[in-house]
Design an enzyme around this catalytic site. Structure first.
Site, PDB file in Angstrom:
ATOM      1  N   SER A   1     -28.207   4.366 -43.592  1.00 26.45           N
ATOM      2  CA  SER A   1     -27.623   4.836 -44.996  1.00 26.45           C
ATOM      3  C   SER A   1     -26.150   4.412 -44.681  1.00 26.45           C
ATOM      4  O   SER A   1     -25.442   4.490 -43.586  1.00 26.45           O
ATOM      5  CB  SER A   1     -27.672   6.395 -44.978  1.00 26.45           C
ATOM      6  OG  SER A   1     -26.859   6.739 -46.206  1.00 26.45           O
TER       7      SER A   1
ATOM      8  N   TYR B   1     -26.599  15.530 -42.099  1.00 30.18           N
ATOM      9  CA  TYR B   1     -27.528  14.488 -42.242  1.00 30.18           C
ATOM     10  C   TYR B   1     -26.977  13.200 -41.897  1.00 30.18           C
ATOM     11  O   TYR B   1     -27.546  12.272 -41.578  1.00 30.18           O
ATOM     12  CB  TYR B   1     -27.683  14.516 -43.969  1.00 30.18           C
ATOM     13  CG  TYR B   1     -28.312  13.109 -44.472  1.00 30.18           C
ATOM     14  CD1 TYR B   1     -29.673  12.997 -44.331  1.00 30.18           C
ATOM     15  CD2 TYR B   1     -27.549  12.289 -45.033  1.00 30.18           C
ATOM     16  CE1 TYR B   1     -30.125  11.780 -44.666  1.00 30.18           C
ATOM     17  CE2 TYR B   1     -27.878  11.029 -45.632  1.00 30.18           C
ATOM     18  CZ  TYR B   1     -29.415  10.748 -45.364  1.00 30.18           C
ATOM     19  OH  TYR B   1     -30.132   9.290 -45.750  1.00 30.18           O
TER      20      TYR B   1
ATOM     21  N   LYS C   1     -28.557  10.043 -39.077  1.00 33.27           N
ATOM     22  CA  LYS C   1     -28.654   8.468 -39.175  1.00 33.27           C
ATOM     23  C   LYS C   1     -27.874   7.977 -38.059  1.00 33.27           C
ATOM     24  O   LYS C   1     -28.145   6.690 -37.441  1.00 33.27           O
ATOM     25  CB  LYS C   1     -28.090   8.020 -40.475  1.00 33.27           C
ATOM     26  CG  LYS C   1     -28.929   8.562 -41.801  1.00 33.27           C
ATOM     27  CD  LYS C   1     -30.478   8.316 -41.706  1.00 33.27           C
ATOM     28  CE  LYS C   1     -31.367   8.792 -42.850  1.00 33.27           C
ATOM     29  NZ  LYS C   1     -32.631   8.329 -42.666  1.00 33.27           N
TER      30      LYS C   1
HETATM   31  P1  NAD Z   1     -37.794  10.864 -49.984  1.00 30.19           P
HETATM   32  O1  NAD Z   1     -37.497  12.454 -49.852  1.00 30.19           O
HETATM   33  O2  NAD Z   1     -38.515  10.624 -51.254  1.00 30.19           O
HETATM   34  O3  NAD Z   1     -39.002  10.244 -49.041  1.00 30.19           O
HETATM   35  C1  NAD Z   1     -38.811  10.693 -47.734  1.00 30.19           C
HETATM   36  C2  NAD Z   1     -40.450  10.862 -47.551  1.00 30.19           C
HETATM   37  O4  NAD Z   1     -40.451  11.335 -46.021  1.00 30.19           O
HETATM   38  C3  NAD Z   1     -41.004  12.006 -48.080  1.00 30.19           C
HETATM   39  O5  NAD Z   1     -42.286  11.626 -48.778  1.00 30.19           O
HETATM   40  C4  NAD Z   1     -41.229  13.183 -47.199  1.00 30.19           C
HETATM   41  O6  NAD Z   1     -42.340  13.912 -47.537  1.00 30.19           O
HETATM   42  C5  NAD Z   1     -41.346  12.443 -45.711  1.00 30.19           C
HETATM   43  N1  NAD Z   1     -41.283  13.077 -44.690  1.00 30.19           N
HETATM   44  C6  NAD Z   1     -40.031  13.748 -44.302  1.00 30.19           C
HETATM   45  N2  NAD Z   1     -40.056  14.220 -43.025  1.00 30.19           N
HETATM   46  C7  NAD Z   1     -41.273  13.930 -42.617  1.00 30.19           C
HETATM   47  C8  NAD Z   1     -42.159  13.926 -41.183  1.00 30.19           C
HETATM   48  N3  NAD Z   1     -41.586  14.794 -40.304  1.00 30.19           N
HETATM   49  N4  NAD Z   1     -43.061  13.587 -41.167  1.00 30.19           N
HETATM   50  C9  NAD Z   1     -44.033  12.751 -42.096  1.00 30.19           C
HETATM   51  N5  NAD Z   1     -43.305  12.697 -43.525  1.00 30.19           N
HETATM   52  C10 NAD Z   1     -42.034  13.231 -43.423  1.00 30.19           C
HETATM   53  O7  NAD Z   1     -36.534  10.081 -49.952  1.00 30.19           O
HETATM   54  P2  NAD Z   1     -36.153   8.497 -50.250  1.00 30.19           P
HETATM   55  O8  NAD Z   1     -35.019   8.710 -51.114  1.00 30.19           O
HETATM   56  O9  NAD Z   1     -37.295   7.844 -50.365  1.00 30.19           O
HETATM   57  O10 NAD Z   1     -35.612   8.146 -48.576  1.00 30.19           O
HETATM   58  C11 NAD Z   1     -36.227   7.582 -47.803  1.00 30.19           C
HETATM   59  C12 NAD Z   1     -35.343   7.330 -46.624  1.00 30.19           C
HETATM   60  O11 NAD Z   1     -34.263   6.706 -46.850  1.00 30.19           O
HETATM   61  C13 NAD Z   1     -34.751   8.601 -46.071  1.00 30.19           C
HETATM   62  O12 NAD Z   1     -34.899   8.434 -44.498  1.00 30.19           O
HETATM   63  C14 NAD Z   1     -33.489   8.648 -46.418  1.00 30.19           C
HETATM   64  O13 NAD Z   1     -32.758   9.240 -45.643  1.00 30.19           O
HETATM   65  C15 NAD Z   1     -32.870   7.266 -46.452  1.00 30.19           C
HETATM   66  N6  NAD Z   1     -32.030   7.199 -47.588  1.00 30.19           N
HETATM   67  C16 NAD Z   1     -32.068   7.707 -48.674  1.00 30.19           C
HETATM   68  C17 NAD Z   1     -31.035   7.483 -49.638  1.00 30.19           C
HETATM   69  C18 NAD Z   1     -31.087   7.832 -51.078  1.00 30.19           C
HETATM   70  O14 NAD Z   1     -30.136   8.144 -51.807  1.00 30.19           O
HETATM   71  N7  NAD Z   1     -32.334   8.004 -51.590  1.00 30.19           N
HETATM   72  C19 NAD Z   1     -29.961   6.687 -49.239  1.00 30.19           C
HETATM   73  C20 NAD Z   1     -29.872   6.232 -47.985  1.00 30.19           C
HETATM   74  C21 NAD Z   1     -30.890   6.480 -47.196  1.00 30.19           C
HETATM   75  C1  WQD Z   2     -22.522   9.557 -56.888  1.00 32.84           C
HETATM   76  C2  WQD Z   2     -21.281   9.674 -57.510  1.00 32.84           C
HETATM   77  C3  WQD Z   2     -20.392  12.070 -57.014  1.00 32.84           C
HETATM   78  C4  WQD Z   2     -23.731  14.000 -59.056  1.00 32.84           C
HETATM   79  C5  WQD Z   2     -25.656  10.482 -51.615  1.00 32.84           C
HETATM   80  C6  WQD Z   2     -25.569  10.601 -50.080  1.00 32.84           C
HETATM   81  C7  WQD Z   2     -25.626   9.586 -49.331  1.00 32.84           C
HETATM   82  C8  WQD Z   2     -26.671   8.552 -49.714  1.00 32.84           C
HETATM   83  C9  WQD Z   2     -26.809   8.494 -51.181  1.00 32.84           C
HETATM   84  C10 WQD Z   2     -28.623   9.074 -48.447  1.00 32.84           C
HETATM   85  C11 WQD Z   2     -20.414  10.757 -56.720  1.00 32.84           C
HETATM   86  C12 WQD Z   2     -20.712  11.631 -58.554  1.00 32.84           C
HETATM   87  C13 WQD Z   2     -22.839  13.216 -58.395  1.00 32.84           C
HETATM   88  C14 WQD Z   2     -23.233  14.923 -60.118  1.00 32.84           C
HETATM   89  C15 WQD Z   2     -21.249  13.700 -60.091  1.00 32.84           C
HETATM   90  N1  WQD Z   2     -28.131   9.171 -49.416  1.00 32.84           N
HETATM   91  N2  WQD Z   2     -21.614  13.180 -59.004  1.00 32.84           N
HETATM   92  N3  WQD Z   2     -22.276  14.677 -60.811  1.00 32.84           N
HETATM   93  O1  WQD Z   2     -22.850  11.118 -53.016  1.00 32.84           O
HETATM   94  O2  WQD Z   2     -22.435   8.737 -53.379  1.00 32.84           O
HETATM   95  O3  WQD Z   2     -24.487   9.918 -52.069  1.00 32.84           O
HETATM   96  O4  WQD Z   2     -26.537   9.713 -51.866  1.00 32.84           O
HETATM   97  O5  WQD Z   2     -28.196   8.551 -47.463  1.00 32.84           O
HETATM   98  O6  WQD Z   2     -25.559   9.839 -48.060  1.00 32.84           O
HETATM   99  O7  WQD Z   2     -24.331  11.275 -49.770  1.00 32.84           O
HETATM  100  O8  WQD Z   2     -24.461  10.035 -54.349  1.00 32.84           O
HETATM  101  O9  WQD Z   2     -25.644  10.301 -56.450  1.00 32.84           O
HETATM  102  O10 WQD Z   2     -24.785  12.219 -55.397  1.00 32.84           O
HETATM  103  O11 WQD Z   2     -22.911  10.697 -56.170  1.00 32.84           O
HETATM  104  O12 WQD Z   2     -20.185  13.437 -60.843  1.00 32.84           O
HETATM  105  O13 WQD Z   2     -24.175  15.998 -60.759  1.00 32.84           O
HETATM  106  O14 WQD Z   2     -21.796  10.737 -58.509  1.00 32.84           O
HETATM  107  O15 WQD Z   2     -19.299  12.994 -57.314  1.00 32.84           O
HETATM  108  O16 WQD Z   2     -19.146  10.224 -56.984  1.00 32.84           O
HETATM  109  P1  WQD Z   2     -23.321   9.996 -53.038  1.00 32.84           P
HETATM  110  P2  WQD Z   2     -24.541  10.761 -55.644  1.00 32.84           P
END
Ligand code: NAD
Ligand code: WQD
Length: 339
Positions: A124, A148, A152
């Protein structure tokens, strides 16, 4: 060729399954459904005409995971499974460290036992933490600011150690910026539990009438309109990035980090206005206090992924808004909506 997708039922995983199936891979999914609904896989089948092999298995259950590797000749792993809510991780750090880190350790142990050494890992942009300048590039010193993010960061370091111990490993660390949007069909998309933490699902739920109005967290950031700036990447672009990274790890060894973002930043107000313009839906909002832990500006330099993986994002914010809205309006109750 069989690819194991951990967390493949989730938001990014399900979109990646679609692209893998369309590209001709056989897909084995391991997910314990702790943050997803199995219905997503039915819909992946509706889109592609092909099914995945699904195992309701927790990565913490080494025996069950090993059985999956015994039953299938897995060639590579795309590792999405993990918990991802930043705020929750502050209150439940042990749950996050245990699930994300121990889960990854067990997965790596099983992969090593079965001689599978190719992994694409969901990292991430959160691993960049607070930086002095944008865009963020892969060479910056990393520093996560919450549990979190630290999971990562630690997993990135663990995977480097794993490679150092056995140079057969090929690992891509994909640092996603802000994944948003949904598949063009409107059949799969993001379906958060409860009230969304992230901006985009919040906007779409206001638009569909499930939530009254959006709180814009902070109007006094040092940005052009005072609201936070982020690099919003369409989830289908992101899914395709995983296929490019998969091809890369199948052909190389080593550990490489790649930013998956667009290289452009948009403010919260710009996203609201773009959503209103493309969908015709009004989004009532009010500017409130900053959210603790948020940074002013985050966007990435994606040139390394372009150069080494041959990947770049092609979908802009209008497409993001249209696709997110198609998903939300067709599925007001997410995967509980009958299509
Ligand atoms: P998500 O929660 O929709 O998907 C993650 C999946 O992993 C879920 O289906 C959950 O049931 C499964 N899971 C969690 N722990 C598990 C375990 N111990 N065993 C088996 N299954 C398990 O999340 P997403 O948005 O699809 O994100 C996927 C990956 O990308 C995550 O690792 C997340 O940290 C990373 N990521 C997400 C974002 C974002 O904003 N969505 C941003 C950066 C990184
Ligand atoms: C985006 C912008 C908020 C909600 C998060 C995790 C990051 C990554 C992606 C996993 C910011 C603003 C948000 C609301 C708002 N995930 N906001 N009102 O915080 O950039 O990133 O998701 O790895 O680790 O921190 O994403 O969508 O929460 O926020 O004004 O109700 O929207 O302040 O500027 P963020 P977000």
């Amino acid at each position: 060729m069989k690819v194991l997708v951990t967390g493949g039922v989730g938001y990014i995983g399900s979109h990646t399954c679609v692209e893998l199936l369309n590209a001709g891979y056989e897909v084995v999914v391991v997910d314990n459904l702790m943050n997803s609904k199995q219905e997503a896989l039915e819909r992946v089948k509706d889109i592609t005409g092909k099914g995945v092999l699904f195992y309701n298995v927790d990565l913490l259950d080494k025996e069950a995971l090993s059985k999956v590797f015994l039953e299938h000749e897995i060639r590579a792993v795309i590792h999405f499974a993990g918990l991802k809510a930043v705020g929750e991780s502050v209150f439940l750090p042990l749950k996050y460290y245990h699930n994300n880190i121990t889960g990854t350790l067990i997965l790596c142990e099983v992969m090593e036992e079965f001689g599978v050494h190719q992994m694409v890992f969901s990292s991430s942009a959160t691993v960049y933490g607070l930086q002095d300048c944008v865009p963020f590039h892969e060479g910056l010193t990393l520093q996560a600011t919450n549990p979190y993010g630290r999971t990562k960061l630690m997993i990135e370091e663990i995977l480097q150690d794993v490679y150092d111990s056995n140079n057969n490993w090929g690992i891509a660390l994909l640092r996603y910026f802000n994944p948003v949007g949904a598949h063009l069909s409107g059949v799969i998309g993001e379906d958060p539990n409860g009230i969304p933490n992230n901006l985009f699902p919040y906007i779409t739920q206001v638009a569909v009438g499930k939530l009254e109005k959006l709180s814009v967290f902070g109007g006094d950031y040092p940005t052009h309109d005072g609201t936070g700036v982020r690099d919003y990447i369409h989830v289908v672009d992101l899914a395709i990035g995983h296929l490019k990274a998969l091809e890369h790890v199948l052909n190389t060894t080593g550990v490489n980090a790649y930013n998956l973002g667009t290289g452009k930043g948009y403010s919260v107000l710009e996203m609201i206005h773009s959503f209103e313009k493309t969908t015709g839906k009004k989004i009532p909002y009010q500017i409130t206090e900053r959210r603790s832990g948020d940074i002013a500006i985050s966007y990435g330099d994606p040139s390394k992924a372009k150069k080494e993986l041959g990947w770049e994002a092609v979908k802009g914010i209008d497409e993001i808004c249209e696709d997110a809205w198609r998903w939300q309006s067709k599925n007001p109750n997410g995967y509980e909506t009958k299509l």
